[in-house]
Design a protein around this motif. Structure first.
Motif, PDB file in Angstrom:
ATOM      1  N   VAL A  22      58.349 -96.310  77.472  1.00 61.58           N
ATOM      2  CA  VAL A  22      57.356 -95.242  77.345  1.00 61.58           C
ATOM      3  C   VAL A  22      57.588 -94.212  78.440  1.00 61.58           C
ATOM      4  CG1 VAL A  22      54.902 -94.664  77.422  1.00 61.58           C
ATOM      5  CG2 VAL A  22      55.654 -96.772  76.285  1.00 61.58           C
ATOM      6  N   GLU A  23      57.903 -92.984  78.055  1.00 57.74           N
ATOM      7  CA  GLU A  23      58.156 -91.916  79.025  1.00 57.74           C
ATOM      8  C   GLU A  23      56.863 -91.218  79.468  1.00 57.74           C
ATOM      9  OE1 GLU A  23      61.246 -91.262  80.135  1.00 57.74           O
ATOM     10  OE2 GLU A  23      62.100 -92.846  78.874  1.00 57.74           O
ATOM     11  N   ASP A  24      55.916 -91.134  78.546  1.00 52.33           N
ATOM     12  CA  ASP A  24      54.658 -90.445  78.865  1.00 52.33           C
ATOM     13  C   ASP A  24      53.608 -90.848  77.833  1.00 52.33           C
ATOM     14  OD1 ASP A  24      52.856 -88.782  80.118  1.00 52.33           O
ATOM     15  OD2 ASP A  24      53.483 -86.984  79.031  1.00 52.33           O
ATOM     16  N   VAL A  25      52.323 -90.660  78.211  1.00 50.37           N
ATOM     17  CA  VAL A  25      51.202 -90.928  77.303  1.00 50.37           C
ATOM     18  C   VAL A  25      50.277 -89.715  77.339  1.00 50.37           C
ATOM     19  CG1 VAL A  25      49.246 -92.407  76.753  1.00 50.37           C
ATOM     20  CG2 VAL A  25      51.317 -93.406  77.762  1.00 50.37           C
ATOM     21  N   HIS A  26      49.908 -89.178  76.171  1.00 47.82           N
ATOM     22  CA  HIS A  26      48.988 -88.050  76.135  1.00 47.82           C
ATOM     23  C   HIS A  26      48.222 -88.076  74.813  1.00 47.82           C
ATOM     24  CE1 HIS A  26      51.334 -85.604  73.230  1.00 47.82           C
ATOM     25  NE2 HIS A  26      52.372 -86.211  73.773  1.00 47.82           N
ATOM     26  N   GLY A  27      47.355 -87.088  74.612  1.00 48.49           N
ATOM     27  CA  GLY A  27      46.567 -87.026  73.380  1.00 48.49           C
ATOM     28  C   GLY A  27      45.659 -88.224  73.196  1.00 48.49           C
ATOM     29  N   LEU A  28      45.168 -88.788  74.295  1.00 50.84           N
ATOM     30  CA  LEU A  28      44.340 -89.990  74.212  1.00 50.84           C
ATOM     31  C   LEU A  28      42.942 -89.658  73.680  1.00 50.84           C
ATOM     32  CD1 LEU A  28      43.907 -93.018  74.833  1.00 50.84           C
ATOM     33  CD2 LEU A  28      43.172 -92.330  77.133  1.00 50.84           C
ATOM     34  N   LYS A  29      42.518 -90.431  72.701  1.00 51.76           N
ATOM     35  CA  LYS A  29      41.159 -90.329  72.168  1.00 51.76           C
ATOM     36  C   LYS A  29      40.565 -91.734  72.117  1.00 51.76           C
ATOM     37  CE  LYS A  29      42.206 -86.319  69.233  1.00 51.76           C
ATOM     38  NZ  LYS A  29      42.257 -85.800  67.834  1.00 51.76           N
ATOM     39  N   THR A  30      39.351 -91.870  72.609  1.00 57.70           N
ATOM     40  CA  THR A  30      38.731 -93.195  72.663  1.00 57.70           C
ATOM     41  C   THR A  30      37.271 -93.132  72.219  1.00 57.70           C
ATOM     42  OG1 THR A  30      38.014 -92.916  74.963  1.00 57.70           O
ATOM     43  CG2 THR A  30      40.202 -93.872  74.597  1.00 57.70           C
ATOM     44  N   ARG A  31      36.767 -94.273  71.781  1.00 61.78           N
ATOM     45  CA  ARG A  31      35.351 -94.426  71.481  1.00 61.78           C
ATOM     46  C   ARG A  31      35.046 -95.908  71.305  1.00 61.78           C
ATOM     47  NH1 ARG A  31      38.067 -92.742  67.008  1.00 61.78           N
ATOM     48  NH2 ARG A  31      37.557 -93.587  64.948  1.00 61.78           N
ATOM     49  N   ARG A  32      33.775 -96.235  71.418  1.00 60.50           N
ATOM     50  CA  ARG A  32      33.361 -97.617  71.195  1.00 60.50           C
ATOM     51  C   ARG A  32      32.992 -97.805  69.738  1.00 60.50           C
ATOM     52  NH1 ARG A  32      33.148-101.086  75.244  1.00 60.50           N
ATOM     53  NH2 ARG A  32      32.306-102.578  73.733  1.00 60.50           N
ATOM     54  N   ASN A  33      33.127 -99.048  69.296  1.00 60.04           N
ATOM     55  CA  ASN A  33      32.738 -99.420  67.940  1.00 60.04           C
ATOM     56  C   ASN A  33      32.044-100.773  68.012  1.00 60.04           C
ATOM     57  OD1 ASN A  33      32.589 -99.235  65.089  1.00 60.04           O
ATOM     58  ND2 ASN A  33      34.382-100.557  64.893  1.00 60.04           N
ATOM     59  N   GLY A  34      30.805-100.771  68.503  1.00 58.13           N
ATOM     60  CA  GLY A  34      30.093-102.030  68.714  1.00 58.13           C
ATOM     61  C   GLY A  34      30.749-102.804  69.842  1.00 58.13           C
ATOM     62  N   PRO A  35      31.140-104.055  69.598  1.00 56.78           N
ATOM     63  CA  PRO A  35      31.740-104.870  70.657  1.00 56.78           C
ATOM     64  C   PRO A  35      33.192-104.523  70.981  1.00 56.78           C
ATOM     65  CG  PRO A  35      31.701-106.098  68.606  1.00 56.78           C
ATOM     66  CD  PRO A  35      30.943-104.817  68.345  1.00 56.78           C
ATOM     67  N   SER A  36      33.826-103.696  70.158  1.00 60.96           N
ATOM     68  CA  SER A  36      35.239-103.363  70.372  1.00 60.96           C
ATOM     69  C   SER A  36      35.386-101.884  70.704  1.00 60.96           C
ATOM     70  CB  SER A  36      36.066-103.706  69.133  1.00 60.96           C
ATOM     71  OG  SER A  36      35.674-102.896  68.041  1.00 60.96           O
ATOM     72  N   ILE A  37      36.623-101.480  71.029  1.00 57.87           N
ATOM     73  CA  ILE A  37      36.894-100.071  71.295  1.00 57.87           C
ATOM     74  C   ILE A  37      38.019 -99.591  70.381  1.00 57.87           C
ATOM     75  CG2 ILE A  37      36.155-100.236  73.702  1.00 57.87           C
ATOM     76  CD1 ILE A  37      39.061-100.254  74.542  1.00 57.87           C
ATOM     77  N   ILE A  38      38.053 -98.280  70.175  1.00 54.51           N
ATOM     78  CA  ILE A  38      39.080 -97.660  69.333  1.00 54.51           C
ATOM     79  C   ILE A  38      39.904 -96.724  70.205  1.00 54.51           C
ATOM     80  CG2 ILE A  38      39.516 -96.155  67.357  1.00 54.51           C
ATOM     81  CD1 ILE A  38      36.883 -97.131  66.165  1.00 54.51           C
ATOM     82  N   ILE A  39      41.230 -96.858  70.112  1.00 56.40           N
ATOM     83  CA  ILE A  39      42.148 -96.060  70.932  1.00 56.40           C
ATOM     84  C   ILE A  39      43.153 -95.344  70.040  1.00 56.40           C
ATOM     85  CG2 ILE A  39      43.911 -96.109  72.742  1.00 56.40           C
ATOM     86  CD1 ILE A  39      42.624 -98.712  73.762  1.00 56.40           C
ATOM     87  N   ASP A  40      43.225 -94.028  70.168  1.00 53.95           N
ATOM     88  CA  ASP A  40      44.265 -93.223  69.511  1.00 53.95           C
ATOM     89  C   ASP A  40      45.059 -92.533  70.621  1.00 53.95           C
ATOM     90  OD1 ASP A  40      43.324 -93.791  66.914  1.00 53.95           O
ATOM     91  OD2 ASP A  40      41.787 -92.251  67.112  1.00 53.95           O
ATOM     92  N   ALA A  41      46.386 -92.646  70.584  1.00 55.05           N
ATOM     93  CA  ALA A  41      47.195 -92.049  71.651  1.00 55.05           C
ATOM     94  C   ALA A  41      48.588 -91.682  71.152  1.00 55.05           C
ATOM     95  CB  ALA A  41      47.306 -93.006  72.828  1.00 55.05           C
ATOM     96  N   HIS A  42      49.215 -90.734  71.845  1.00 54.36           N
ATOM     97  CA  HIS A  42      50.598 -90.346  71.587  1.00 54.36           C
ATOM     98  C   HIS A  42      51.455 -90.889  72.729  1.00 54.36           C
ATOM     99  CE1 HIS A  42      49.742 -86.734  68.735  1.00 54.36           C
ATOM    100  NE2 HIS A  42      48.770 -87.627  68.681  1.00 54.36           N
ATOM    101  N   ILE A  43      52.565 -91.539  72.387  1.00 49.74           N
ATOM    102  CA  ILE A  43      53.497 -91.984  73.424  1.00 49.74           C
ATOM    103  C   ILE A  43      54.822 -91.244  73.249  1.00 49.74           C
ATOM    104  CG2 ILE A  43      52.438 -94.266  73.643  1.00 49.74           C
ATOM    105  CD1 ILE A  43      54.812 -95.406  72.061  1.00 49.74           C
ATOM    106  N   VAL A  44      55.441 -90.917  74.351  1.00 50.89           N
ATOM    107  CA  VAL A  44      56.706 -90.178  74.342  1.00 50.89           C
ATOM    108  C   VAL A  44      57.850 -91.139  74.642  1.00 50.89           C
ATOM    109  CG1 VAL A  44      58.033 -88.305  75.400  1.00 50.89           C
ATOM    110  CG2 VAL A  44      55.550 -88.068  75.086  1.00 50.89           C
ATOM    111  N   VAL A  45      58.889 -91.096  73.799  1.00 58.55           N
ATOM    112  CA  VAL A  45      60.066 -91.958  74.004  1.00 58.55           C
ATOM    113  C   VAL A  45      61.319 -91.084  74.007  1.00 58.55           C
ATOM    114  CG1 VAL A  45      58.943 -93.929  72.899  1.00 58.55           C
ATOM    115  CG2 VAL A  45      60.333 -92.359  71.516  1.00 58.55           C
ATOM    116  N   ARG A  46      62.463 -91.670  74.350  1.00 59.24           N
ATOM    117  CA  ARG A  46      63.721 -90.923  74.380  1.00 59.24           C
ATOM    118  C   ARG A  46      64.051 -90.396  72.983  1.00 59.24           C
ATOM    119  NH1 ARG A  46      66.085 -95.519  76.202  1.00 59.24           N
ATOM    120  NH2 ARG A  46      67.687 -95.226  74.588  1.00 59.24           N
ATOM    121  N   PRO A  47      64.571 -89.163  72.876  1.00 55.36           N
ATOM    122  CA  PRO A  47      64.859 -88.564  71.558  1.00 55.36           C
ATOM    123  C   PRO A  47      66.029 -89.220  70.842  1.00 55.36           C
ATOM    124  CG  PRO A  47      65.638 -87.129  73.309  1.00 55.36           C
ATOM    125  CD  PRO A  47      64.839 -88.215  73.971  1.00 55.36           C
ATOM    126  N   ASP A  48      66.925 -89.898  71.577  1.00 52.85           N
ATOM    127  CA  ASP A  48      68.087 -90.512  70.940  1.00 52.85           C
ATOM    128  C   ASP A  48      67.814 -91.937  70.462  1.00 52.85           C
ATOM    129  OD1 ASP A  48      67.763 -91.522  73.467  1.00 52.85           O
ATOM    130  OD2 ASP A  48      69.916 -91.618  73.922  1.00 52.85           O
TER     131      ASP A  48
END
Length: 298
Positions: A234-260
């Motif tokens: 993982v080169e970088d992490v951005h675009g993180l979106k989070t929220r709770r859903n009762g006892p659990s949590i929801i995570i949306d994220a973008h990860i950056v990897v090598r282009p090759d």
């Protein structure tokens, strides 16, 4: 039935049985013991029973998995239960305050509150002890299974114990100090109502924030980024979106990897990120990872 749901159901059923027995006992003790405070206390226990029913219904629904109508599951039903119980607590606090003020005005106006009997005093003591035990048992289970609804219900049990303390003070004062000291009951009731209201408000705000899809606290988001970034590739992490859903949590994220990198290796990295996040925040965590190439490295 899932273990978490079973534990919540068991503790809530035990509480509902205790509340039902206490309600009948306290109302009868108030009638035969000439104590209006104890009758009101018994009615308060009925509100506890109502909150037990709310928790049983909503937590059962929240334990259902995903379906076509609820793609993220039914976790928010538990949040709704927490909010409802908290609102019931607020109503109870207001009623305690209004009742106490009414009794105080009666005494100030020259009136005399009814002098209770010893059965009412015994009922107050039994209520305090049993509801405090029930509070401690329920809050332990609530924290163990990470259920705000159960914790809110535990505080409802304690609010009943608090109201019984007010009744005990008033009843004991009338019995041992004379009729003029019955004003201690409504005074204690007013003080206790403020404490109950504060606890209810403290539980209401997080539930309301969750239903409004408010993001997780900043420190939790930083922890999520650090956990994802620690995964190899993982080169970088951005675009993180989070929220709770009762006892659990929801995570949306973008990860950056090598282009090759080929798609299989990139997918494996995304899977490792999901596993790392579930290891950190629990297997019920719902995660969506979007993969992006590191354009700057080209």
């Amino acid at each position: 039935m899932k273990s978490r749901e079973r534990q919540i159901t068991e503790v809530t059923l035990i509480g509902s049985i205790v509340n039902m027995v206490l309600s009948v006992f306290k109302i009868l003790a108030g009638v035969f013991g000439a104590s209006a405070a104890m009758i009101a206390d018994g009615v308060h226990s009925l509100s506890d029973l109502a909150s037990d029913i709310v928790v049983l219904i909503f937590v059962r629904i929240s334990s259902k998995g995903k379906d076509e109508s609820h793609e993220y599951g039914h976790g928010k039903f538990e949040t709704m239960a927490t909010l409802i119980v908290s609102l019931i607590l607020i109503i109870v606090a207001v009623e305690l305050m209004l009742s106490g003020i009414g009794s105080i005005r009666t005494v100030i106006g020259g009136g005399v509150l009814p002098s209770p009997k010893y059965i009412a005093l015994a009922a107050a003591v039994i209520s305090i002890v049993s509801k405090e035990i029930l509070y401690r048992y329920t809050v332990i289970v609530g924290r163990k299974v990470d259920s705000p609804a159960v914790i809110a219900n535990a505080w409802h049990h304690r609010s009943d114990a608090f109201s019984s303390v007010g009744s005990l003070i008033g009843i004991a004062g009338a019995l041992f100090l004379g009729d003029k000291w019955t004003i201690l009951d409504p005074l204690a009731s007013c003080v206790i109502s403020i404490a109950v209201f504060a606890v209810a408000l403290k539980m209401t705000l997080p539930s309301f924030r969750e239903l409004m899809e408010v993001a997780l606290p900043e420190d939790v988001q930083k922890d999520i980024i650090a956990t994802a970034s620690s995964v190899r590739g993982v080169e970088d992490v951005h675009g993180l979106k989070t929220r709770r859903n009762g006892p659990s949590i929801i995570i949306d994220a973008h990860i950056v990897v090598r282009p090759d990198m080929n798609i299989v290796d990139a997918h494996d990295i995304a899977t490792n990120v999901e596993n790392a996040l579930k290891g950190r925040f629990g297997n019920e965590t719902q995660i969506s990872i979007h993969i992006e190439p590191d354009i700057d490295s080209e």
